[in-house]
Design a protein around this motif. Structure first.
Motif, PDB file in Angstrom:
ATOM      1  N   ASN A 138      -4.344   2.243  -8.173  1.00 64.56           N
ATOM      2  CA  ASN A 138      -4.325   2.349  -6.709  1.00 64.56           C
ATOM      3  C   ASN A 138      -5.715   2.351  -6.102  1.00 64.56           C
ATOM      4  O   ASN A 138      -5.885   2.053  -4.915  1.00 64.56           O
ATOM      5  CB  ASN A 138      -3.599   3.634  -6.285  1.00 64.56           C
ATOM      6  CG  ASN A 138      -2.103   3.563  -6.530  1.00 64.56           C
ATOM      7  OD1 ASN A 138      -1.590   2.568  -7.020  1.00 64.56           O
ATOM      8  ND2 ASN A 138      -1.399   4.642  -6.198  1.00 64.56           N
ATOM      9  N   ASN A 139      -6.711   2.679  -6.916  1.00 67.89           N
ATOM     10  CA  ASN A 139      -8.085   2.762  -6.427  1.00 67.89           C
ATOM     11  C   ASN A 139      -8.545   1.454  -5.789  1.00 67.89           C
ATOM     12  O   ASN A 139      -9.314   1.457  -4.829  1.00 67.89           O
ATOM     13  CB  ASN A 139      -9.027   3.140  -7.575  1.00 67.89           C
ATOM     14  CG  ASN A 139     -10.443   3.414  -7.110  1.00 67.89           C
ATOM     15  OD1 ASN A 139     -10.659   4.071  -6.106  1.00 67.89           O
ATOM     16  ND2 ASN A 139     -11.419   2.904  -7.852  1.00 67.89           N
TER      17      ASN A 139
ATOM     18  N   THR B 193       3.047   6.569  -7.152  1.00 68.36           N
ATOM     19  CA  THR B 193       2.289   7.723  -7.641  1.00 68.36           C
ATOM     20  C   THR B 193       3.109   9.000  -7.498  1.00 68.36           C
ATOM     21  O   THR B 193       3.186   9.828  -8.414  1.00 68.36           O
ATOM     22  CB  THR B 193       0.972   7.866  -6.853  1.00 68.36           C
ATOM     23  OG1 THR B 193       0.234   6.642  -6.936  1.00 68.36           O
ATOM     24  CG2 THR B 193       0.122   8.993  -7.407  1.00 68.36           C
TER      25      THR B 193
ATOM     26  N   TYR C  82       2.563   1.583  -3.446  1.00 65.83           N
ATOM     27  CA  TYR C  82       1.674   2.130  -4.481  1.00 65.83           C
ATOM     28  C   TYR C  82       1.635   3.659  -4.394  1.00 65.83           C
ATOM     29  O   TYR C  82       1.669   4.354  -5.415  1.00 65.83           O
ATOM     30  CB  TYR C  82       0.260   1.573  -4.327  1.00 65.83           C
ATOM     31  CG  TYR C  82       0.124   0.107  -4.655  1.00 65.83           C
ATOM     32  CD1 TYR C  82       0.719  -0.439  -5.791  1.00 65.83           C
ATOM     33  CD2 TYR C  82      -0.612  -0.740  -3.827  1.00 65.83           C
ATOM     34  CE1 TYR C  82       0.587  -1.785  -6.090  1.00 65.83           C
ATOM     35  CE2 TYR C  82      -0.747  -2.086  -4.122  1.00 65.83           C
ATOM     36  CZ  TYR C  82      -0.144  -2.607  -5.243  1.00 65.83           C
ATOM     37  OH  TYR C  82      -0.272  -3.944  -5.542  1.00 65.83           O
ATOM     38  N   ARG C  83       1.570   4.157  -3.178  1.00 70.60           N
ATOM     39  CA  ARG C  83       1.554   5.615  -3.005  1.00 70.60           C
ATOM     40  C   ARG C  83       2.891   6.224  -3.434  1.00 70.60           C
ATOM     41  O   ARG C  83       2.927   7.278  -4.076  1.00 70.60           O
ATOM     42  CB  ARG C  83       1.268   5.955  -1.528  1.00 70.60           C
ATOM     43  CG  ARG C  83       1.136   7.465  -1.278  1.00 70.60           C
ATOM     44  CD  ARG C  83      -0.127   8.014  -1.920  1.00 70.60           C
ATOM     45  NE  ARG C  83      -0.178   9.469  -1.820  1.00 70.60           N
ATOM     46  CZ  ARG C  83       0.263  10.321  -2.756  1.00 70.60           C
ATOM     47  NH1 ARG C  83       0.796   9.851  -3.863  1.00 70.60           N
ATOM     48  NH2 ARG C  83       0.155  11.627  -2.594  1.00 70.60           N
TER      49      ARG C  83
ATOM     50  N   SER D 226     -10.776  10.158  -4.956  1.00 70.69           N
ATOM     51  CA  SER D 226     -11.760  11.075  -4.365  1.00 70.69           C
ATOM     52  C   SER D 226     -12.523  11.847  -5.434  1.00 70.69           C
ATOM     53  O   SER D 226     -13.657  12.272  -5.217  1.00 70.69           O
ATOM     54  CB  SER D 226     -11.075  12.052  -3.406  1.00 70.69           C
ATOM     55  OG  SER D 226     -10.061  12.787  -4.075  1.00 70.69           O
TER      56      SER D 226
ATOM     57  N   LYS E 121       0.837  -1.199   0.000  1.00 67.06           N
ATOM     58  CA  LYS E 121       0.000   0.000   0.000  1.00 67.06           C
ATOM     59  C   LYS E 121       0.872   1.250   0.000  1.00 67.06           C
ATOM     60  O   LYS E 121       0.615   2.212  -0.729  1.00 67.06           O
ATOM     61  CB  LYS E 121      -0.926  -0.004   1.211  1.00 67.06           C
ATOM     62  CG  LYS E 121      -1.921   1.150   1.220  1.00 67.06           C
ATOM     63  CD  LYS E 121      -2.893   1.051   2.388  1.00 67.06           C
ATOM     64  CE  LYS E 121      -3.860   2.226   2.389  1.00 67.06           C
ATOM     65  NZ  LYS E 121      -4.805   2.164   3.524  1.00 67.06           N
ATOM     66  N   LYS E 122       1.931   1.235   0.789  1.00 78.40           N
ATOM     67  CA  LYS E 122       2.849   2.378   0.833  1.00 78.40           C
ATOM     68  C   LYS E 122       3.624   2.488  -0.478  1.00 78.40           C
ATOM     69  O   LYS E 122       3.913   3.588  -0.956  1.00 78.40           O
ATOM     70  CB  LYS E 122       3.805   2.233   2.006  1.00 78.40           C
ATOM     71  CG  LYS E 122       3.141   2.393   3.367  1.00 78.40           C
ATOM     72  CD  LYS E 122       4.152   2.245   4.492  1.00 78.40           C
ATOM     73  CE  LYS E 122       3.484   2.417   5.854  1.00 78.40           C
ATOM     74  NZ  LYS E 122       4.445   2.228   6.967  1.00 78.40           N
TER      75      LYS E 122
ATOM     76  N   LYS F  99      -6.445  -0.662  -4.418  1.00 75.75           N
ATOM     77  CA  LYS F  99      -5.355  -1.103  -3.546  1.00 75.75           C
ATOM     78  C   LYS F  99      -5.259  -0.262  -2.279  1.00 75.75           C
ATOM     79  O   LYS F  99      -4.189  -0.081  -1.709  1.00 75.75           O
ATOM     80  CB  LYS F  99      -4.016  -1.029  -4.300  1.00 75.75           C
ATOM     81  CG  LYS F  99      -4.002  -1.761  -5.634  1.00 75.75           C
ATOM     82  CD  LYS F  99      -4.182  -3.255  -5.460  1.00 75.75           C
ATOM     83  CE  LYS F  99      -4.156  -3.966  -6.807  1.00 75.75           C
ATOM     84  NZ  LYS F  99      -4.352  -5.427  -6.675  1.00 75.75           N
TER      85      LYS F  99
ATOM     86  N   HIS G 297      -6.274   3.010  -1.964  1.00 78.39           N
ATOM     87  CA  HIS G 297      -6.160   4.458  -2.193  1.00 78.39           C
ATOM     88  C   HIS G 297      -7.327   4.907  -3.076  1.00 78.39           C
ATOM     89  O   HIS G 297      -7.173   5.104  -4.284  1.00 78.39           O
ATOM     90  CB  HIS G 297      -4.830   4.799  -2.869  1.00 78.39           C
ATOM     91  CG  HIS G 297      -3.618   4.457  -2.062  1.00 78.39           C
ATOM     92  ND1 HIS G 297      -3.225   5.186  -0.968  1.00 78.39           N
ATOM     93  CD2 HIS G 297      -2.724   3.441  -2.182  1.00 78.39           C
ATOM     94  CE1 HIS G 297      -2.129   4.644  -0.447  1.00 78.39           C
ATOM     95  NE2 HIS G 297      -1.810   3.584  -1.162  1.00 78.39           N
TER      96      HIS G 297
END
Length: 780
Positions: free
Chosen positions: A201-202, A174, A170-171, A209, A167-168, A204, A206
C-alpha cells in the motif's frame, strides 16, 4: 450448483473447414452447447494459467496453514501454494491450488488461493473468489475471513453499487487482514499477508508512517518461526528506506524457501542498496539457476515466470559493476535467444513484446559491450540478430549511434562517418516532418476560425509530438560528432576544442567514456573532475575506479593513481583482467612491482546466510528442453517419428480433431505458408486427437496423390490415446482433456518455442519469423 472437476468427454462432431469438409450429424449438432475445444468446462477464468498437474517441490517454505479438507495430500499442496505466494511464484502457486481443487473440489480455500495468485489479473481473481464464496458454507470461521478479505478487495458490484476505487480497496484489504490477526493471533500467515499489504500500500497512496512499527509484525512472526518466508516482505519493507535493517532477513530469505528462485533474488535488493555487488550478484545468479532448472524440467516458457527477466537483467547490471564481462555478455545473449511471448493486437499480426527477456537482453548486451569497450564484439552483434535494429529501444537511430561509436573506437573512421551521416540525414527529415506538422496544425485551426490561444495550443502540441525524438537525434549526432572532431587529421587543436565543447553539452554519455574522451581531447582537469565525481557515486564498481586510475596516471597524478589502484585491487577481486580498462593499467601494475594477477582475494562477508554451491542449483543459462519421443500412425498408413526429422527443424501442431472448428482454421492458416516454412528449413507435422479411422473418414474426399486422405500439404498423425499429448504437456491434467499445442523443434530435438493453450495459435507469420530468429542462434 456443486462444482466437480470432471474430465471433458471429447465431442465427435464434424469439422468446419475452408476446404469444405464433412458436415455435422444431427447427433453431433446437439453437443454445440458445450465449451469450445480446449476451453475449461468450469468457466473462462480456468482457461488460462497452468493446466498441468502440480508436484510437491522441495523447499517452498515451512508453512502450516490448516484448511478444511479430509485429504492430507490436498493439505500439503495447499501449504506449498501458500509458500509460493509468499515467494511471489504466482504461476506455480496457482498450479498448486488447482491441484488442491482437483483432489478436493469442495475446498473453498483452493479457489481463494487461485484468486491470491492472480491479484494482478482482477478478472480472473474475481472469478476465482466467487467460486470460493460458493463454498463458504463448508469453510471454517477462519477460512471465511480469508475469503471475505479478498471479496472486499476485488471489484465486484455489491447491491447495484460500483466497487470502491482501488485506494479504498487497498485500505479495506489491510483492515481485513488485521481482523484475521486479531481474531486468530497465532496465524502467522495472516500476519505475513498483513505485512505484505502494508508494504504494498505504501506505493498506492497509503504511505508507511513508521517502518519500524510495521517491522514489529515481521519480528513477531520470526520469533515464533525463524524460517517463515516473511523474510521476503521485511526485505521489501526496508529496501528503499534503510537496507541495513534487513541484513538478517537477507541472510535468511533464500534458506527459508530454497526451492523458490525469487527468494534467493530478494536479498540482492539489500546487497545492491548497500553497494555489496559481489553478494548481490551471487543471490541473483542463484535465482537465475533455479529458474533455469525449473523451466527446463517442467517445460515452462521462461517469461511465464514472474520476475524472471527482471532478475536476469539486474544480474547482468551487477556483473557489469564487478567486472565479470564474459558472464554478463553470455547471459544477455541467452536472454535474447529465449522464445518470445508476443502480445497481439486483436486478430491482427501486429504485436509487441517489450519488457520481456528479449527486450531486456538487447539493452543489457549493448550496455555491457559498451561498458567494457568491447567494440569488435559490439560491431559483430550489431550485424547479427542479437542487436539488429527493431521496434524497441534499439531502433534504427539507436543502432546507428552505438555502431558509429564502435566504429570510431575501433579506428574505422570511415565507418563512423557513414553512421553519422545517416543520423544527420534522418535528423533533418524529422525536423521537416515537425515543420510540416506545425504548419498543418496552424492552417487547420485558422481555417476552423479558432481563437489565437487555441491555434497556439494546437501548434505547440504538433511541435511536442516530435520533440523527444529530435532530442534523441541531437544526442546521437552530438555523440558521434565528438569522435569526428577527435579523428580529424587537420587543425587538431581547433578540432579538440570543438570536441570539448560538445562533451560539455553532452548529458547522456557514459561518464567513463566521457572522461576518456576529455583526456583524449587534452582536457585533463575536466577528465579528472568528472571521473572523481563519478567514482564517488559508483562506490565498489570496477570500471569507474579503473578509469580513474588511468586518467590520474595519464594526467601525471601518479600518487593519486597509486592510491586509487590500491582500492581497485580489492574492488576488482572477481573482474576479468583481459578487459581494456585493466590491460591499459600495465604501467601502474609494473610500477607497483606486481605481475600476473594483481587482484586481492576477498573473504565472504560474515553476515551471509547458508549458501549452497551455485552449480548445484541449476545451469547459468537457460537451455531449451528436449522434446519427448513421438511415433504415431499417419493417414497414409505409415508411421511418423520425431527421429524422421533429425538434423532439421519441424513445427508440430497438436489439434483437437474433427470436432474443433478453430483447429481447422489453424491448419488452414498454416497450410498456405508451408512453402515459406520449408524455405526456412522447417517442416510441419500435425497431430490429432482423432483415431486414424476418424481422420480417414473425415478427409476421405481428398484426391491428393502425394497425401491420400489428407487435404492439407503436411502429414497428419493420430494420437487417439493422447499419449503424446500428455508427454508434450498439451493436456489438462485437472480436467483430463487435450489442449491446443504448437511446438518448434530444432535440429537437435529441443523445444525452442511453444504455445500450449485453450485456443490454437493463429499467427503463422509471426511464428515463421520467430522460428528463423531462434534457429539462427542455434547455427552459431
Amino acid at each position: 450448483m456443486k462444482f466437480h472437476w470432471l474430465p471433458r468427454i471429447p465431442l465427435l462432431c464434424g469439422v468446419f473447414c475452408c476446404l469444405a469438409l464433412a458436415s455435422l450429424t444431427a447427433e453431433e449438432k446437439s453437443e454445440d452447447a458445450d465449451p469450445a475445444f480446449g476451453h475449461s468446462v468450469h468457466g473462462e477464468v480456468f482457461n488460462e494459467g497452468p493446466r498441468q498437474a502440480a508436484v510437491l517441490i522441495p523447499g517452498t517454505g515451512d508453512i502450516d496453514f490448516a484448511i478444511t479438507t479430509q485429504s492430507k495430500k490436498a493439505q500439503r499442496f495447499f501449504n506449498q501454494g501458500v509458500g509460493q505466494l509468499h515467494g511471489f511464484w504466482d504461476f506455480e502457486a496457482e498450479r498448486s491450488f488447482r491441484q488442491v481443487a482437483a483432489i478436493d473440489p469442495d475446498c473453498a480455500m483452493a479457489y481463494w488461493g487461485m484468486a491470491m495468485a492472480n491479484l494482478s489479473n482482477e478478472k480472473r481473481s474475481t472469478g476465482f473468489i466467487r467460486e470460493a464464496e460458493k463454498r463458504k458454507g463448508m469453510a471454517s470461521a477462519r477460512e471465511k475471513l480469508y475469503i471475505e478479505a479478498l471479496g472486499k478487495y476485488l471489484p465486484a458490484k455489491k447491491d447495484g453499487k460500483a466497487a470502491p476505487d482501488k485506494k479504498k480497496r487497498y485500505r479495506a484489504m489491510t483492515r481485513a487482514w488485521e481482523k484475521i490477526v486479531i481474531k486468530f493471533p497465532d496465524d502467522l500467515d495472516a500476519k505475513a499477508f498483513l505485512l505484505k499489504q502494508i508494504w504494498y500500500n505504501n506505493g498506492k497512496g497509503h504511505p508507511i508512517s513508521s517502518h519500524l512499527a510495521a517491522d514489529f509484525i515481521g519480528q513477531e512472526i520470526h520469533r515464533k518461526q525463524p524460517n517463515h518466508p516473511a523474510h521476503h516482505y521485511r526485505i521489501h519493507l526496508w529496501d528503499h528506506e534503510n537496507p541495513s535493517q534487513a541484513l538478517p532477513n537477507a541472510a535468511a530469505c533464500g534458506p527459508a524457501s530454497p526451492g523458490i528462485a525469487h527468494m534467493w533474488h530478494m536479498p540482492g535488493h539489500i546487497y545492491s542498496g548497500l553497494k555489496r555487488y559481489q553478494d548481490a550478484a551471487w543471490q541473483q545468479e542463484a535465482s537465475a539457476r533455479i529458474d533455469h532448472s525449473h523451466m527446463s524440467r517442467f517445460q515452462v516458457t521462461p517469461d511465464k515466470i514472474h520476475n524472471f527477466s527482471h532478475n536476469n537483467e539486474w544480474l547482468i547490471r551487477n556483473l557489469n559493476f564487478i567486472g565479470r564481462a564474459k558472464e554478463a555478455s553470455d547471459l544477455a545473449r541467452n536472454m535474447i535467444s529465449l522464445p518470445r511471448l508476443a502480445k497481439f493486437k486483436g486478430d491482427t499480426e501486429e504485436y509487441s513484446h517489450s519488457g520481456g527477456s528479449w527486450s531486456y537482453g538487447r539493452r543489457r548486451l549493448r550496455d555491457t559491450l559498451m561498458h567494457f569497450e568491447q567494440w569488435k564484439q559490439l560491431l559483430e552483434m550489431g550485424r547479427s540478430d542479437y542487436l539488429v535494429a527493431a521496434q524497441d529501444e534499439i531502433n534504427r537511430r539507436e543502432w546507428h549511434r552505438f555502431m558509429g561509436v564502435a566504429a570510431y573506437e575501433s579506428g574505422d573512421v570511415e565507418g563512423g562517418e557513414a553512421h553519422l551521416e545517416w543520423l544527420k540525414e534522418h535528423q533533418a527529415q524529422q525536423r521537416e516532418k515537425q515543420k510540416k506538422a506545425v504548419a498543418d496544425a496552424g492552417k487547420k485551426n485558422k481555417e476552423a476560425k479558432k481563437s489565437k490561444a487555441q491555434i497556439d495550443k494546437a501548434i505547440a502540441a504538433a511541435k511536442k509530438n516530435f520533440a523527444k525524438e529530435l532530442k534523441n537525434y541531437e544526442q546521437a549526432v552530438g555523440d558521434l560528432s565528438i569522435y569526428q572532431h577527435l579523428s580529424a587529421s587537420t587543425d587538431e587543436e581547433k578540432q579538440a576544442k570543438q570536441a570539448i565543447a560538445l562533451l560539455d553539452k553532452n548529458k547522456g554519455m557514459s561518464k567513463n567514456r566521457k572522461a576518456r574522451l576529455y583526456l583524449k581531447a587534452g582536457s585533463k582537469d575536466q577528465a579528472i573532475k568528472l571521473i572523481k565525481t563519478h567514482v564517488r557515486g559508483t562506490q565498489n564498481q570496477t570500471i569507474p575506479l579503473a578509469t580513474q586510475v588511468w586518467v590520474l596516471w595519464q594526467s601525471g597524478k601518479k600518487d593519486e593513481a597509486r592510491k586509487a589502484f590500491k582500492r581497485l585491487q580489492t574492488v576488482a577481486a572477481n573482474a576479468d583482467l583481459n578487459l581494456p580498462a585493466f590491460t591499459r593499467l600495465k604501467p601502474i601494475v609494473a610500477d607497483q612491482k606486481l605481475s600476473g594477477d594483481w587482484r586481492n582475494k576477498i573473504e565472504p562477508a560474515k553476515d551471509l546466510g547458508k549458501r549452497p554451491p551455485l552449480d548445484s542449483l541449476g545451469p547459468f543459462r537457460w537451455q531449451a528442453p528436449m522434446a519427448k519421443v513421438l511415433t504415431l500412425p499417419k493417414t497414409d498408413g505409415k508411421n511418423v517419428s520425431l527421429s524422421d526429422y533429425k538434423g532439421k527443424a519441424v513445427l508440430v501442431i497438436f489439434f483437437l480433431g474433427r470436432g474443433c472448428t478453430h483447429c481447422m482454421e489453424q491448419l488452414n492458416a498454416f497450410s498456405p505458408m508451408l512453402k515459406d516454412y520449408k524455405k526456412a528449413g522447417i517442416d510441419i507435422l500435425a497431430v490429432s486427437t482423432d483415431s486414424l479411422e476418424g481422420l480417414r473418414k473425415t478427409y476421405a474426399w481428398s484426391d491428393k496423390k502425394d497425401q491420400p486422405n489428407n487435404p492439407f500439404p503436411f502429414p497428419l498423425a493420430s494420437d487417439k490415446e493422447l499419449k503424446v499429448f500428455k508427454q508434450w504437456r498439451a493436456y489438462d491434467d485437472f480436467e483430463k482433456m487435450a489442449l491446443h499445442g504448437t511446438f518448434l523443434i530444432d535440429a537437435e530435438g529441443r523445444i525452442r518455442w511453444q504455445d500450449i493453450s485453450y485456443e490454437p495459435f493463429m499467427h503463422p507469420k509471426f511464428l515463421l519469423e520467430e522460428s528463423k530468429r531462434l534457429l539462427g542462434f542455434g547455427k552459431e
